[in-house]
Design a protein around this motif. Structure first.
Motif, PDB file in Angstrom:
ATOM      1  N   GLU A  56      -7.009  17.643 -23.815  1.00 48.08           N
ATOM      2  CA  GLU A  56      -6.519  18.978 -24.158  1.00 48.08           C
ATOM      3  C   GLU A  56      -7.509  20.048 -23.708  1.00 48.08           C
ATOM      4  O   GLU A  56      -8.699  19.997 -24.032  1.00 48.08           O
ATOM      5  CB  GLU A  56      -6.317  19.074 -25.670  1.00 48.08           C
ATOM      6  N   ARG A 135      -5.394  29.049 -34.737  1.00 43.62           N
ATOM      7  CA  ARG A 135      -6.143  28.111 -35.551  1.00 43.62           C
ATOM      8  C   ARG A 135      -6.616  28.825 -36.821  1.00 43.62           C
ATOM      9  O   ARG A 135      -6.737  30.051 -36.863  1.00 43.62           O
ATOM     10  CB  ARG A 135      -7.348  27.585 -34.780  1.00 43.62           C
ATOM     11  N   TYR A 204      -5.009  17.371 -29.300  1.00 45.14           N
ATOM     12  CA  TYR A 204      -3.962  17.599 -30.300  1.00 45.14           C
ATOM     13  C   TYR A 204      -2.887  16.528 -30.300  1.00 45.14           C
ATOM     14  O   TYR A 204      -2.526  15.986 -31.343  1.00 45.14           O
ATOM     15  CB  TYR A 204      -3.359  18.980 -30.032  1.00 45.14           C
ATOM     16  N   HIS A 208      -2.040  13.648 -33.267  1.00 45.87           N
ATOM     17  CA  HIS A 208      -0.769  13.536 -33.984  1.00 45.87           C
ATOM     18  C   HIS A 208      -0.128  12.164 -33.802  1.00 45.87           C
ATOM     19  O   HIS A 208       0.476  11.638 -34.734  1.00 45.87           O
ATOM     20  CB  HIS A 208       0.196  14.636 -33.530  1.00 45.87           C
ATOM     21  N   ASP A 273      -4.562  24.341 -38.166  1.00 44.23           N
ATOM     22  CA  ASP A 273      -4.927  23.821 -36.846  1.00 44.23           C
ATOM     23  C   ASP A 273      -3.921  22.823 -36.311  1.00 44.23           C
ATOM     24  O   ASP A 273      -3.761  22.690 -35.091  1.00 44.23           O
ATOM     25  CB  ASP A 273      -6.305  23.137 -36.904  1.00 44.23           C
ATOM     26  N   PHE A 274      -3.243  22.118 -37.222  1.00 45.78           N
ATOM     27  CA  PHE A 274      -2.422  20.984 -36.806  1.00 45.78           C
ATOM     28  C   PHE A 274      -0.925  21.274 -36.820  1.00 45.78           C
ATOM     29  O   PHE A 274      -0.118  20.372 -36.638  1.00 45.78           O
ATOM     30  CB  PHE A 274      -2.744  19.775 -37.690  1.00 45.78           C
ATOM     31  N   TYR A 361     -12.066  16.981 -34.982  1.00 45.76           N
ATOM     32  CA  TYR A 361     -11.282  17.877 -34.125  1.00 45.76           C
ATOM     33  C   TYR A 361     -11.514  19.339 -34.514  1.00 45.76           C
ATOM     34  O   TYR A 361     -11.764  20.199 -33.662  1.00 45.76           O
ATOM     35  CB  TYR A 361      -9.810  17.515 -34.262  1.00 45.76           C
TER      36      TYR A 361
END
Length: 515
Positions: A56, A135, A204, A208, A273-274, A361
């Protein structure tokens, strides 16, 4: 201006200090990989190859709406489930009896009540990800300005590195306890650290993918552990004779509750962030509920399991805990299954990787959020630095796990409490649709002159720190109110002091500066 104005349009012109022209601004948001390749000259081809392999490139830049993914928000609950159905949550439940001498019933009540409060706070922060495309640390610029964001980023770096340190210690020690004498704990710590680094280095999407499925194995192992513990014999009244009474009991509950609250709100500074790649139109209530239950159910289950394991009174199990802490007790619980029990213990030790991935992360992202000189360095290099830092810290502090965990979580709950309050008041009062500012102008996220001056946010944070210090009750220092109450009430006072001071200070700041 609409409530969430400022989303990118390819025709608009923007100028941001430190970038050459409006085209650079477009490129860093729309194609960060190309900007990074161009920026690093001779290293460009190497970086280009990394990005081509799936690493990323995007860091703290805002994600334009036309680049948001159509992933279902339901994936978030699976991610949080994996992150929190892990072995390193068990020691928090163990602390209820080992440190605070709470009975099992009072331990469960404290976990459920303080956990609900912490889950609500963190779930709120998660809703800001799809709304802004930013973020979490960058979002703080809209309440505390550029300088305030830098301060919060430093605190969050320390938070995520602290979480990661306790995680690798527990995972490494557990691996070394499976066959004592065959694997040094230092090697175990390094193994956990490297396994955590790989998906974070990629980025990212891999984070996930891993978190979407990891919970299946770890939940199965937790159920095995729960069943074998029951076979060994839970005695929910075992700690009752040791429990304090009256004022001392209230103090124990408040102190342990602060740890539980910190366990939940420790995810607040990274919660957005996610899911910042979810479409802006994703219903906030859906994100809130999925995040809430993704946190509340697994954390409560695992911490209660940790408290339950401490009710086993068999002398062999008591001796195992005294000799090897949580890892030794868990190994003893699984011992009736022989080698298969050891295999389950290996899986439990490796489960901490799922918990450590968000720490690693987001630590890299927070390093970028310190300012433009840091943001131009690729995200994956900061992730690598974070890995080195917490692995070294884990090796150095591996003999003091329980002390580090207890003190760290107490301090953590204090700063996250006033951080959440300030962000919430900004969002619901000053940035509401018909409020003084009418929403977020998202184009301004990296323009200091258009962001709040930050005086209100920084001063309110200082008042929050003062409240935390006054209410602190720890080995190294006890504040006047903490001493009077006889318990750790730092996070309650931190939240209250910031809540009361931020409103008038921010209103005055807006009146004087207009932003």
């Amino acid at each position: 201006m609409s409530a969430f104005s400022g989303h990118y349009s390819g025709d608009e012109e923007k100028s941001v200090a430190g970038l050459e022209d409006a085209q650079d601004v477009y490129m860093i948001e729309a194609a960060p990989d190309r900007v990074i390749v161009r920026r690093f000259g001779k290293l460009g081809p190497l970086l280009s190859r990394l990005f081509a392999y799936g690493v990323e490139a995007r860091g703290v830049e805002r994600i334009p709406e036309n680049q948001r993914e159509s992933k279902n928000a339901w994936n978030n609950i699976l991610m949080w489930w994996s992150v929190n159905t892990v072995f390193d949550i068990i020691p928090v439940g163990v602390l209820a009896q080992s440190t605070f001498t709470l009975s099992f019933r009072n331990s469960v009540a404290t976990i459920l009540c303080f956990g609900a409060l912490g889950a609500v706070a963190t779930a709120f922060v998660a809703t800001l990800g799809p709304i802004t495309g930013l973020r979490t640390m960058i979002i703080t610029r809209f309440s505390s300005g550029y300088l305030g964001c830098t301060i919060y980023s430093v605190l969050n770096i320390l938070t995520q590195l602290g979480f990661a340190t306790t995680t690798v210690i527990l995972g490494g020690q557990t691996l070394s306890n499976i066959n004592p004498g065959t694997l040094p704990s230092v090697v175990g710590i390094i193994i956990i650290g490297v396994c955590s680094l790989i998906p974070c280095f990629v980025g990212y999407n891999m984070v996930h993918v891993y978190e979407r499925y990891a919970w299946i194995i770890t939940l199965t192992c937790m159920l095995f552990l729960c069943g074998l513990g029951g076979k060994a014999g839970y005695d929910i009244n075992a700690q009752k004779p040791l429990e304090d009474t009256g004022h001392a009991l209230s103090a124990d509950i408040l102190s342990f509750g602060g740890i539980v609250f910190g366990l939940f709100t420790g995810w607040a500074p990274v919660a957005a962030d996610f899911n910042c790649r979810l479409p802006a139109g994703t219903p906030p209530m859906r994100v809130f509920l999925l995040t809430f239950f993704g946190l509340y159910i697994p954390i409560c289950f695992v911490t209660i399991l940790g408290a339950a394991l401490m009710t086993i009174t068999d002398p062999a199990y008591v001796a195992a805990f005294r000799g090897g802490s949580t890892g030794g007790l868990t190994a003893q619980v699984l011992s009736p299954w022989g080698h298969f029990g050891q295999f389950i213990l290996v899986l439990l030790a490796l489960s901490v990787i799922a918990n450590n991935i968000p720490n690693t992360y987001s630590a890299g992202l927070s390093m970028q959020a310190l300012g433009r000189p840091f943001a131009i360095i690729p995200r994956f290099l900061w992730v690598l630095l974070a890995f080195v830092a917490y692995t070294v810290a884990g090796v150095a502090g591996r003999e003091h796990f329980s002390t580090i965990l207890s003190n760290f979580l107490k301090i953590l709950s204090d700063w996250t409490a006033f951080f959440i309050v300030i962000v919430a008041e900004e969002h619901f009062i000053f940035r509401r649709k018909n409020g003084p500012l009418g929403g977020y102008n998202l184009d301004d996220y990296d323009t200091p002159s258009k962001l709040p001056a930050g005086v209100a946010g920084i001063l309110a944070g200082c008042f929050g720190v003062a409240g935390a210090v006054i209410g602190m009750s720890q080995t190294l220092y006890t504040g006047p109110l903490g001493e009077m109450v006889g318990a750790e009430i730092g996070f309650e006072l931190a939240a209250a002091f910031s809540a009361v001071t931020y409103l008038p200070l921010r209103a005055l700041e807006i009146r004087l500066t207009g932003r």
